[in-house]
Scaffold this motif. Structure first.
Motif, PDB file in Angstrom:
ATOM      1  N   GLU A 140     -19.631  10.715  -3.238  1.00 35.25           N
ATOM      2  CA  GLU A 140     -20.031  12.127  -3.232  1.00 35.25           C
ATOM      3  C   GLU A 140     -18.881  13.054  -2.806  1.00 35.25           C
ATOM      4  OE1 GLU A 140     -23.470  12.734  -0.839  1.00 35.25           O
ATOM      5  OE2 GLU A 140     -24.692  11.259  -1.925  1.00 35.25           O
ATOM      6  N   HIS A 141     -18.062  12.599  -1.825  1.00 35.46           N
ATOM      7  CA  HIS A 141     -17.088  13.498  -1.203  1.00 35.46           C
ATOM      8  C   HIS A 141     -15.637  13.261  -1.616  1.00 35.46           C
ATOM      9  CE1 HIS A 141     -20.616  13.721   1.467  1.00 35.46           C
ATOM     10  NE2 HIS A 141     -20.201  14.970   1.731  1.00 35.46           N
ATOM     11  N   ILE A 142     -15.327  12.132  -2.226  1.00 34.67           N
ATOM     12  CA  ILE A 142     -13.939  11.816  -2.577  1.00 34.67           C
ATOM     13  C   ILE A 142     -13.837  11.745  -4.089  1.00 34.67           C
ATOM     14  CG2 ILE A 142     -12.010  10.239  -2.197  1.00 34.67           C
ATOM     15  CD1 ILE A 142     -13.164  11.488   0.365  1.00 34.67           C
ATOM     16  N   ASP A 143     -12.767  12.419  -4.618  1.00 37.10           N
ATOM     17  CA  ASP A 143     -12.638  12.412  -6.078  1.00 37.10           C
ATOM     18  C   ASP A 143     -12.207  11.039  -6.558  1.00 37.10           C
ATOM     19  OD1 ASP A 143      -9.722  12.238  -6.104  1.00 37.10           O
ATOM     20  OD2 ASP A 143      -9.778  14.297  -5.313  1.00 37.10           O
ATOM     21  N   ALA A 144     -12.388  10.790  -7.818  1.00 34.35           N
ATOM     22  CA  ALA A 144     -12.165   9.462  -8.406  1.00 34.35           C
ATOM     23  C   ALA A 144     -10.719   9.009  -8.247  1.00 34.35           C
ATOM     24  CB  ALA A 144     -12.562   9.479  -9.882  1.00 34.35           C
ATOM     25  N   GLU A 145      -9.764   9.921  -8.381  1.00 36.12           N
ATOM     26  CA  GLU A 145      -8.343   9.560  -8.293  1.00 36.12           C
ATOM     27  C   GLU A 145      -8.004   9.026  -6.910  1.00 36.12           C
ATOM     28  OE1 GLU A 145      -4.885   8.704 -10.009  1.00 36.12           O
ATOM     29  OE2 GLU A 145      -6.567   9.648 -11.052  1.00 36.12           O
ATOM     30  N   ASP A 146      -8.514   9.727  -5.880  1.00 34.36           N
ATOM     31  CA  ASP A 146      -8.259   9.267  -4.502  1.00 34.36           C
ATOM     32  C   ASP A 146      -8.927   7.922  -4.224  1.00 34.36           C
ATOM     33  OD1 ASP A 146      -6.652  11.308  -3.831  1.00 34.36           O
ATOM     34  OD2 ASP A 146      -8.098  12.412  -2.598  1.00 34.36           O
ATOM     35  N   ARG A 147     -10.098   7.777  -4.800  1.00 34.91           N
ATOM     36  CA  ARG A 147     -10.809   6.506  -4.568  1.00 34.91           C
ATOM     37  C   ARG A 147     -10.049   5.329  -5.142  1.00 34.91           C
ATOM     38  NH1 ARG A 147     -15.531   9.332  -6.155  1.00 34.91           N
ATOM     39  NH2 ARG A 147     -15.745   8.093  -8.051  1.00 34.91           N
ATOM     40  N   LYS A 148      -9.342   5.572  -6.265  1.00 38.99           N
ATOM     41  CA  LYS A 148      -8.550   4.489  -6.871  1.00 38.99           C
ATOM     42  C   LYS A 148      -7.464   4.005  -5.924  1.00 38.99           C
ATOM     43  CE  LYS A 148      -9.081   5.521 -11.785  1.00 38.99           C
ATOM     44  NZ  LYS A 148      -8.376   5.973 -12.996  1.00 38.99           N
ATOM     45  N   ASN A 149      -6.882   4.937  -5.154  1.00 38.12           N
ATOM     46  CA  ASN A 149      -5.772   4.582  -4.254  1.00 38.12           C
ATOM     47  C   ASN A 149      -6.255   3.967  -2.941  1.00 38.12           C
ATOM     48  OD1 ASN A 149      -3.894   5.615  -6.078  1.00 38.12           O
ATOM     49  ND2 ASN A 149      -4.147   7.709  -5.295  1.00 38.12           N
ATOM     50  N   ASP A 150      -7.587   4.055  -2.703  1.00 37.13           N
ATOM     51  CA  ASP A 150      -8.135   3.443  -1.477  1.00 37.13           C
ATOM     52  C   ASP A 150      -8.014   1.920  -1.524  1.00 37.13           C
ATOM     53  OD1 ASP A 150      -8.763   5.475   0.124  1.00 37.13           O
ATOM     54  OD2 ASP A 150     -10.928   5.428  -0.186  1.00 37.13           O
ATOM     55  N   ILE A 151      -7.727   1.353  -0.371  1.00 38.16           N
ATOM     56  CA  ILE A 151      -7.762  -0.116  -0.249  1.00 38.16           C
ATOM     57  C   ILE A 151      -9.220  -0.553  -0.176  1.00 38.16           C
ATOM     58  CG2 ILE A 151      -7.224  -2.028   1.303  1.00 38.16           C
ATOM     59  CD1 ILE A 151      -4.708  -0.491   2.094  1.00 38.16           C
TER      60      ILE A 151
END
Length: 772
Positions: free
Chosen positions: A521-532
């Motif tokens: 809900e709060h994090i865009d898809a691009e940032d989520r890709k970079n998450d471990i």
């Protein structure tokens, strides 16, 4: 009067005068004689009725004659006529029995018994007929005399028995009983006899038990004095002689078989030809002669049977000695000592491994002895509670005080907890559910005997925490089953924290699901890709036996953003709560793209500290020791072992070759790394750390024990207000014995501490008082 003449003489004429005693008795005597001697022929119904009528007429005639006289004279006349008839019959029976007795003394042994039984049956059968014949006399004159309390007046059948008892029994019973005993001795010697003869003699002795106060109530006095007493005396004498001779010529085991057989035979004979009332005294007599007299010899053989695992013979000995008072006490004490020795020997075989002692080998050694002797108690000693107690005492002794526990008294619970950890850990070899349950039951078997249950709890909670945090449990069901067993054995307080640890794991699972939804809900898809890809476990400080990290640490930038994002989520969800990151418990996987098995890159399973070290090689193939120390901020005690594991696995190479972990050493990625597995585990526990952890655990246990003793003392004092010092010590021991075995000096130290803290005060006469 001979049998032939009485049976052959013709009947006298029936009396014409109703009150003619002479003619009436002559007629009646002929009829009684016929019934007494010629039962087969007897008298026909017409004659029987005429005999009955003559008695009736005689007894009623006087009433008619005296009915106009006074009541007292009427009563007296009837009384006298009834008495005359009664005494004439009594005299007749005396004469008859005198003749029988003169014939009887001519016989001996079995012939005597045959004659006695024949005459007894004929006499008592005739007595039954005569009782009916004189029914009117019984109903009126005899009843009236008995109601008035006259002595030596009986109904006609009882009169027959009294006469036999007085005129026959007193002079012949010793001879009859002697013949019976000789007959029974023949039976005991293996000969065949007629059981019915003994049975008939018993019946006759019982029938002669006439209560002088109330002839209508039979007693067993005659039977007990004249049959049971000599029978028991002869039995005792026979078996004392036989057992002594048999033991002198045969083994103890063979004797026990013989005694067992003899007891069974005697018991069976009761139902064949004896009175049931003799069972208990007869068995006691046999047990005294066959068992009690030789109990010492049998007990001396017990150790031989134990040493040679002769279960069947031990069962036989148990059953025999259980029959006599306190017969088993020496066996129980010898059994306990034997099990204790067996336990110590089993432990000594595995004790030489020192600190490297395999927990499974140790626990198996304890269990093997317990299983062997628990089966013996069940099979040979019928699971008897006192033998179970002896087994428990022995097991408690060798489990808590053996060669392994000499230097460290808490070694047993520590090793048991480690064994339980190995059982409950997930392994490559799948464990059947039934096998798992059986292994957990075995752990609980040993746990039952552990005295220092608090030590087990500490080590078990630590290993459980690791299994839960690392996800290495074989089965959640097995874990909950084990906790349930511990709860049943030691109560809710013992397992409260263990259950809360499980609750935290479920809470963490729900929390991670909520976090994933929040990220979406709060994090865009691009940032989520970079998450471990990460999984978070939030553990309550008060319930988990986890220490804070023993070193400073700066997490690598690659994971900082990920965990900070979770921290933001958690702070928003639970305001006021603080997260402390336990980096030494965190772990992860790193893909080694620089080296592959075929086309698949290796994956390294690493601790967070190792992850931070390896991520530095993304920027350079060679990194110095000083750079690693400065970037990670790890202390040398943690950094050096972490590097050592990677050097040993040949993931890194040191320059110069073989250089120690110190300033000036540099480390290079090994591009020629090879391993049989694609996934390589580098997150290996360091033995030094494990040893330190065990020492820290023992220190924690000591501190916990002091607090437990102090709280127990305060509880006792709060309820008692005043108490003697010695009594306080004993009550404190009683309260905490279920957790561990406290030492008196330690309790006294705790009392002194509480005196200093002014929880307690000293009073007169060695008394202590509670200060609110």
């Amino acid at each position: 009067m001979s049998k032939t003449s009485s049976a052959a003489r013709p009947p006298p004429p029936m009396p014409t005068s109703k009150d003619d005693i002479v003619n009436t008795w002559n007629y009646l005597e002929w009829g009684v004689d016929r019934l007494m001697y010629s039962l087969k022929d007897g008298v026909d119904l017409k004659t029987y009725m005429s005999l009955y009528t003559s008695i009736h007429n005689f007894c009623t005639a006087q009433k008619a004659v005296t009915q106009h006289t006074s009541l007292s004279s009427n009563h007296r006349g009837a009384h006298l006529l009834g008495e005359e008839l009664y005494h004439r019959l009594n005299d007749y029976l005396k004469r008859h029995l005198a003749g029988v007795h003169s014939e009887m003394v001519k016989h001996s042994d079995e012939a005597l018994l045959t004659f006695y039984i024949k005459e007894w049956k004929r006499y008592t059968t005739a007595g039954t007929y005569n009782n009916h014949l004189f029914k009117y006399l019984n109903r009126h004159w005899v009843k009236r005399e008995m109601d008035e309390g006259k002595k030596d007046i009986y109904d006609i059948y009882t009169l027959h028995l009294v006469r036999w008892k007085d005129d026959m029994f007193g002079t012949t019973q010793n001879a009859v009983m002697g013949a019976v005993l000789r007959l029974v001795e023949k039976l005991r010697n293996g000969e065949t006899i007629e059981h019915s003869k003994v049975k008939d003699v018993v019946a006759s002795f019982v029938s002669l038990g006439i209560d002088e106060a109330d002839s209508t109530k039979p007693t067993l006095d005659v039977y007990r004095l004249c049959f049971e007493k000599p029978y028991l005396e002869a039995t005792s004498k026979y078996y004392e002689a036989e057992s002594a001779q048999f033991l002198a010529e045969n083994s103890v085991v063979d004797y026990m078989k013989k005694a067992e057989k003899r007891l069974d035979e005697e018991k069976e004979r009761v139902s064949l030809f004896l009175l049931q009332e003799i069972m208990q005294p007869l068995m006691k007599t046999c047990e005294q002669a066959l068992i009690a007299k030789h109990a010492g010899v049998m007990r001396d053989e017990f150790q031989v049977l134990l040493d040679n695992d002769r279960e069947e013979d031990m069962a036989r000995m148990y059953k025999l000695l259980a029959r006599i008072p306190e017969g088993l006490d020496p066996l129980r004490s010898r059994f306990e000592a034997h099990v204790r020795r067996a336990g110590h020997l089993a432990v000594e075989k595995v004790a030489d491994q020192g600190d490297n002692l395999d927990p499974k080998a140790y626990v198996d050694a304890l269990l093997e002895v317990h299983a062997q002797y628990a089966a013996l108690v069940k099979n040979a000693f019928t699971g008897e509670s006192e033998f179970v107690r002896s087994l428990d005492n022995a097991c408690r002794e060798y489990v808590n005080r053996n060669k392994v526990t000499q230097k460290n008294s808490t070694r047993s619970p520590e090793l048991l907890a480690k064994h339980a950890d190995n059982v409950l850990k997930r392994s490559t070899k799948a464990t059947e559910e039934d096998d798992m349950e059986q292994m957990l039951n075995q752990v609980m078997t040993v746990f039952k005997y552990i005295e220092d249950k608090d030590v087990f709890q500490k080590f078990y909670s630590k290993t459980l925490a690791k299994r839960l945090v690392n996800g290495t449990s074989a089965s959640p069901d097995a874990e909950t089953s084990m906790i349930s067993k511990l709860k049943d054995a030691s109560g809710f307080e013992y397992t409260n924290k263990l259950q809360r640890m499980f609750q935290d794991m479920q809470t963490s699972k729900d929390l991670n699901q909520a976090y994933d939804e929040w990220r979406n809900e709060h994090i865009d898809a691009e940032d989520r890709k970079n998450d471990i890809d990460a999984y978070y476990q939030v553990l309550g400080t008060g319930f988990w036996p986890l220490q804070p990290p023993g070193t400073t640490f700066v997490p690598p930038n690659e994971i900082v953003k990920t965990y900070e994002r979770f921290q933001t989520f958690y702070s928003n969800k639970h305001a006021g709560r603080k997260l402390t990151w336990l980096w030494h418990l965190c772990k992860g996987e790193i893909r080694a793209n620089y080296v592959k098995m075929g086309k698949v890159p290796y994956t390294f399973q690493v601790s967070t500290y190792q992850m931070a070290i390896l991520l530095m090689f993304n920027d350079s193939d060679t990194v110095s020791y000083d750079d690693i120390a400065n970037v990670t901020m790890l202390q040398k005690e943690t950094l050096d072992p972490s590097l050592g594991i990677m050097l040993k696995a040949k993931v890194l190479t040191a320059k110069p070759d073989g250089a120690p972990a110190q300033s000036g050493t540099s480390y290079t990625l090994n591009h020629d790394f090879k391993n049989k597995k694609v996934k390589v585990n580098l997150n290996v526990a360091i033995k030094a750390e494990q040893k330190q952890e065990a020492e820290d655990t023992h220190k924690t246990i000591e501190e916990d024990r002091k607090m437990l003793m102090q709280s127990a003392i305060v509880r006792i004092m709060k309820s008692r207000k005043q108490i003697k010092h010695a009594q306080l010590v004993s009550e404190t021991i009683a309260q905490i014995r279920s957790r561990f075995s406290p030492k008196v000096p330690d309790i006294k130290k705790c009392i002194d501490i509480l005196l200093e803290k002014e929880y307690l005060e000293r009073l007169e006469g060695d008394e202590l008082g509670y200060l609110a």
